[in-house]
Design a protein around this motif. Sequence first.
Motif, PDB file in Angstrom:
ATOM      1  N   GLN A  79     -19.201   8.246 -14.133  1.00 39.25           N
ATOM      2  CA  GLN A  79     -18.193   9.091 -14.775  1.00 39.25           C
ATOM      3  C   GLN A  79     -18.020  10.441 -14.099  1.00 39.25           C
ATOM      4  O   GLN A  79     -16.983  11.086 -14.242  1.00 39.25           O
ATOM      5  CB  GLN A  79     -18.496   9.297 -16.263  1.00 39.25           C
ATOM      6  N   SER A  80     -19.019  10.877 -13.336  1.00 35.97           N
ATOM      7  CA  SER A  80     -18.842  12.143 -12.614  1.00 35.97           C
ATOM      8  C   SER A  80     -17.747  12.012 -11.559  1.00 35.97           C
ATOM      9  O   SER A  80     -17.057  12.997 -11.250  1.00 35.97           O
ATOM     10  CB  SER A  80     -20.150  12.589 -11.965  1.00 35.97           C
ATOM     11  N   ASN A  81     -17.560  10.805 -11.009  1.00 40.40           N
ATOM     12  CA  ASN A  81     -16.456  10.591 -10.076  1.00 40.40           C
ATOM     13  C   ASN A  81     -15.113  10.721 -10.770  1.00 40.40           C
ATOM     14  O   ASN A  81     -14.157  11.268 -10.211  1.00 40.40           O
ATOM     15  CB  ASN A  81     -16.564   9.205  -9.429  1.00 40.40           C
ATOM     16  N   TYR A  82     -15.030  10.210 -12.001  1.00 41.48           N
ATOM     17  CA  TYR A  82     -13.776  10.321 -12.741  1.00 41.48           C
ATOM     18  C   TYR A  82     -13.422  11.787 -12.972  1.00 41.48           C
ATOM     19  O   TYR A  82     -12.275  12.193 -12.798  1.00 41.48           O
ATOM     20  CB  TYR A  82     -13.871   9.583 -14.076  1.00 41.48           C
ATOM     21  N   MET A  83     -14.421  12.574 -13.363  1.00 40.29           N
ATOM     22  CA  MET A  83     -14.160  13.990 -13.570  1.00 40.29           C
ATOM     23  C   MET A  83     -13.832  14.671 -12.245  1.00 40.29           C
ATOM     24  O   MET A  83     -12.877  15.455 -12.154  1.00 40.29           O
ATOM     25  CB  MET A  83     -15.370  14.666 -14.220  1.00 40.29           C
ATOM     26  N   ARG A  84     -14.583  14.379 -11.208  1.00 45.93           N
ATOM     27  CA  ARG A  84     -14.401  15.019  -9.904  1.00 45.93           C
ATOM     28  C   ARG A  84     -13.019  14.720  -9.321  1.00 45.93           C
ATOM     29  O   ARG A  84     -12.348  15.603  -8.799  1.00 45.93           O
ATOM     30  CB  ARG A  84     -15.494  14.536  -8.945  1.00 45.93           C
ATOM     31  N   TYR A  85     -12.596  13.469  -9.416  1.00 49.33           N
ATOM     32  CA  TYR A  85     -11.338  13.077  -8.780  1.00 49.33           C
ATOM     33  C   TYR A  85     -10.113  13.265  -9.682  1.00 49.33           C
ATOM     34  O   TYR A  85      -9.025  13.531  -9.179  1.00 49.33           O
ATOM     35  CB  TYR A  85     -11.400  11.604  -8.359  1.00 49.33           C
ATOM     36  N   TRP A  86     -10.284  13.104 -11.007  1.00 50.28           N
ATOM     37  CA  TRP A  86      -9.106  13.001 -11.882  1.00 50.28           C
ATOM     38  C   TRP A  86      -8.823  14.234 -12.717  1.00 50.28           C
ATOM     39  O   TRP A  86      -7.681  14.421 -13.156  1.00 50.28           O
ATOM     40  CB  TRP A  86      -9.264  11.816 -12.825  1.00 50.28           C
ATOM     41  N   ASN A 107      -9.917   7.123  -5.851  1.00 49.66           N
ATOM     42  CA  ASN A 107     -11.202   7.666  -5.405  1.00 49.66           C
ATOM     43  C   ASN A 107     -11.053   8.953  -4.603  1.00 49.66           C
ATOM     44  O   ASN A 107     -11.892   9.273  -3.766  1.00 49.66           O
ATOM     45  CB  ASN A 107     -11.965   6.620  -4.597  1.00 49.66           C
ATOM     46  N   SER A 108      -9.978   9.697  -4.861  1.00 51.64           N
ATOM     47  CA  SER A 108      -9.807  11.012  -4.235  1.00 51.64           C
ATOM     48  C   SER A 108      -8.824  11.820  -5.073  1.00 51.64           C
ATOM     49  O   SER A 108      -8.004  11.257  -5.814  1.00 51.64           O
ATOM     50  CB  SER A 108      -9.268  10.880  -2.806  1.00 51.64           C
ATOM     51  N   ARG A 109      -8.891  13.135  -4.943  1.00 48.72           N
ATOM     52  CA  ARG A 109      -7.933  13.977  -5.653  1.00 48.72           C
ATOM     53  C   ARG A 109      -6.536  13.838  -5.040  1.00 48.72           C
ATOM     54  O   ARG A 109      -5.537  14.040  -5.723  1.00 48.72           O
ATOM     55  CB  ARG A 109      -8.405  15.436  -5.643  1.00 48.72           C
ATOM     56  N   GLU A 110      -6.490  13.484  -3.772  1.00 43.46           N
ATOM     57  CA  GLU A 110      -5.188  13.249  -3.138  1.00 43.46           C
ATOM     58  C   GLU A 110      -4.465  12.095  -3.821  1.00 43.46           C
ATOM     59  O   GLU A 110      -3.278  12.203  -4.168  1.00 43.46           O
ATOM     60  CB  GLU A 110      -5.370  12.960  -1.660  1.00 43.46           C
ATOM     61  N   LEU A 111      -5.175  10.988  -4.028  1.00 40.72           N
ATOM     62  CA  LEU A 111      -4.576   9.858  -4.740  1.00 40.72           C
ATOM     63  C   LEU A 111      -4.262  10.221  -6.185  1.00 40.72           C
ATOM     64  O   LEU A 111      -3.235   9.813  -6.728  1.00 40.72           O
ATOM     65  CB  LEU A 111      -5.522   8.657  -4.711  1.00 40.72           C
ATOM     66  N   ALA A 112      -5.153  10.983  -6.814  1.00 40.15           N
ATOM     67  CA  ALA A 112      -4.960  11.345  -8.216  1.00 40.15           C
ATOM     68  C   ALA A 112      -3.763  12.262  -8.422  1.00 40.15           C
ATOM     69  O   ALA A 112      -3.265  12.395  -9.542  1.00 40.15           O
ATOM     70  CB  ALA A 112      -6.221  12.001  -8.767  1.00 40.15           C
ATOM     71  N   ASN A 113      -3.279  12.894  -7.365  1.00 43.40           N
ATOM     72  CA  ASN A 113      -2.099  13.755  -7.457  1.00 43.40           C
ATOM     73  C   ASN A 113      -0.871  13.127  -6.796  1.00 43.40           C
ATOM     74  O   ASN A 113       0.148  13.795  -6.601  1.00 43.40           O
ATOM     75  CB  ASN A 113      -2.382  15.116  -6.824  1.00 43.40           C
ATOM     76  N   ALA A 151       0.824  -1.210   0.000  1.00 39.99           N
ATOM     77  CA  ALA A 151       0.000   0.000   0.000  1.00 39.99           C
ATOM     78  C   ALA A 151       0.856   1.257   0.000  1.00 39.99           C
ATOM     79  O   ALA A 151       0.512   2.263  -0.620  1.00 39.99           O
ATOM     80  CB  ALA A 151      -0.927  -0.010   1.218  1.00 39.99           C
ATOM     81  N   GLN A 152       2.002   1.190   0.716  1.00 36.26           N
ATOM     82  CA  GLN A 152       2.872   2.363   0.760  1.00 36.26           C
ATOM     83  C   GLN A 152       3.571   2.583  -0.569  1.00 36.26           C
ATOM     84  O   GLN A 152       3.719   3.715  -1.025  1.00 36.26           O
ATOM     85  CB  GLN A 152       3.916   2.178   1.869  1.00 36.26           C
ATOM     86  N   GLU A 153       3.972   1.478  -1.223  1.00 37.06           N
ATOM     87  CA  GLU A 153       4.679   1.584  -2.492  1.00 37.06           C
ATOM     88  C   GLU A 153       3.736   1.889  -3.645  1.00 37.06           C
ATOM     89  O   GLU A 153       4.081   2.622  -4.559  1.00 37.06           O
ATOM     90  CB  GLU A 153       5.429   0.276  -2.761  1.00 37.06           C
ATOM     91  N   ARG A 154       2.514   1.322  -3.612  1.00 31.39           N
ATOM     92  CA  ARG A 154       1.559   1.449  -4.708  1.00 31.39           C
ATOM     93  C   ARG A 154       0.201   1.849  -4.135  1.00 31.39           C
ATOM     94  O   ARG A 154      -0.735   1.044  -4.099  1.00 31.39           O
ATOM     95  CB  ARG A 154       1.471   0.141  -5.492  1.00 31.39           C
ATOM     96  N   PRO A 155       0.060   3.076  -3.694  1.00 27.56           N
ATOM     97  CA  PRO A 155      -1.213   3.510  -3.105  1.00 27.56           C
ATOM     98  C   PRO A 155      -2.344   3.428  -4.129  1.00 27.56           C
ATOM     99  O   PRO A 155      -2.159   3.703  -5.312  1.00 27.56           O
ATOM    100  CB  PRO A 155      -0.932   4.956  -2.684  1.00 27.56           C
ATOM    101  N   GLY A 156      -3.507   3.035  -3.652  1.00 25.59           N
ATOM    102  CA  GLY A 156      -4.657   2.887  -4.532  1.00 25.59           C
ATOM    103  C   GLY A 156      -4.762   1.527  -5.188  1.00 25.59           C
ATOM    104  O   GLY A 156      -5.772   1.218  -5.806  1.00 25.59           O
ATOM    105  N   SER A 157      -3.723   0.705  -5.060  1.00 30.47           N
ATOM    106  CA  SER A 157      -3.723  -0.597  -5.715  1.00 30.47           C
ATOM    107  C   SER A 157      -4.646  -1.563  -4.985  1.00 30.47           C
ATOM    108  O   SER A 157      -4.518  -1.769  -3.774  1.00 30.47           O
ATOM    109  CB  SER A 157      -2.306  -1.162  -5.760  1.00 30.47           C
ATOM    110  N   LEU A 158      -5.580  -2.170  -5.726  1.00 29.04           N
ATOM    111  CA  LEU A 158      -6.466  -3.177  -5.149  1.00 29.04           C
ATOM    112  C   LEU A 158      -5.868  -4.569  -5.264  1.00 29.04           C
ATOM    113  O   LEU A 158      -6.006  -5.385  -4.362  1.00 29.04           O
ATOM    114  CB  LEU A 158      -7.820  -3.158  -5.857  1.00 29.04           C
ATOM    115  N   LYS A 199      -2.497  14.733 -11.717  1.00 30.36           N
ATOM    116  CA  LYS A 199      -1.403  13.961 -12.310  1.00 30.36           C
ATOM    117  C   LYS A 199      -1.915  12.706 -13.011  1.00 30.36           C
ATOM    118  O   LYS A 199      -1.262  12.206 -13.938  1.00 30.36           O
ATOM    119  CB  LYS A 199      -0.382  13.613 -11.235  1.00 30.36           C
ATOM    120  N   VAL A 200      -3.070  12.204 -12.618  1.00 30.38           N
ATOM    121  CA  VAL A 200      -3.668  11.076 -13.322  1.00 30.38           C
ATOM    122  C   VAL A 200      -4.076  11.476 -14.733  1.00 30.38           C
ATOM    123  O   VAL A 200      -3.765  10.776 -15.706  1.00 30.38           O
ATOM    124  CB  VAL A 200      -4.879  10.515 -12.550  1.00 30.38           C
ATOM    125  N   SER A 201      -4.781  12.595 -14.879  1.00 33.17           N
ATOM    126  CA  SER A 201      -5.178  13.022 -16.230  1.00 33.17           C
ATOM    127  C   SER A 201      -3.954  13.380 -17.073  1.00 33.17           C
ATOM    128  O   SER A 201      -3.917  13.101 -18.280  1.00 33.17           O
ATOM    129  CB  SER A 201      -6.148  14.200 -16.166  1.00 33.17           C
TER     130      SER A 201
END
Length: 337
Positions: A129-136, A102-108, A23-30, A140-142
Amino acid sequence: MKKRMMMLGCAFALTLCATAAHAQERPGSLAIIGDTADVQTKTQGGIALVGGGGDVDEVYKWMIARSGGGDAVILRATNDDVYNAHIWALGKLNSIETLNINSRELANDDRVARVIRNAEFVFIAGGDQSNYMRYWRDTKVSEALQYLMHVKKVPIGGTSAGCASLSGYFYSGEKGSAVSTTALANPYNENVTIYNNFLQPPFLQNVLTDQHYLKRNREGRHVAFLARAYTDWGTPVFGIAPDERTGVCIDDKGMATVIGESKAYFIIPQSKPTQCKAGEPLEWNHHHKAMKVYEIQGSITGNGSFDVKNFAKGKGKGGAWYWWWVENGNWEKEKVN
């Protein structure tokens, strides 16, 4: 017994440590299958637009082939990793990983962006898709996705909400899902939310996609979206719309083919909407020739072709042409003789 309990406790502790390290090396990874070490393969760019309603395995195979067997990344904003094992079984990949951003923090997060930039295959899952726009959006993800599409040139696909995200003009659905009757009755209904500042895939900067097309009778709402975009931005906006279990696969030359069980549509406006106002029914008639529409029936191996690079010229093979128009908020069509 005491010794066995101690051994089980140590194993559990090691598992927790490994999970925490991951989780520390790859945050957001399921979840990840395969080799976590990055590889570099020869890729071919491409965009795959899937209409939702289930997997289209031949689309995944098309993307795997264009990835050169590199690293695949599934992007989503909900906690689900169902794609990994399924896609892994369809062809040779170095790895496949699902990221739940699932957050702008993760997306950056630089670590998240690095995983995406290192990918040779990216698929955006369905969902909201509104979540994708809201978070991404504007993160840095976009930026990483733009880099993959325009610089590294790897295949990128999406289904349902993921398909909605992969066009220059974007229906967000943030206030609720628009339906054809209400969108045609009032193209400025609060649920008709259109943007043009999220992602800009190759050849699709002036396109607005829709999905679940025939299954959910979305032709009318899609026409209302296109009318809104044309009215608000003052330029004709084209449409691409695959039905469920169907994908539009666009290669690096801008040529599209249709893979799957149902149909896909390519929409070319022929005039400006006659009336596109808040609180008024849409009028887009132009003598019953407001939009010229190419319909292609898909197949498992891919059927037909349409030149998305030169959309306005309407060069297609293997399909049929229709005229579409809207009269007093009613969508109509007629086959071109």
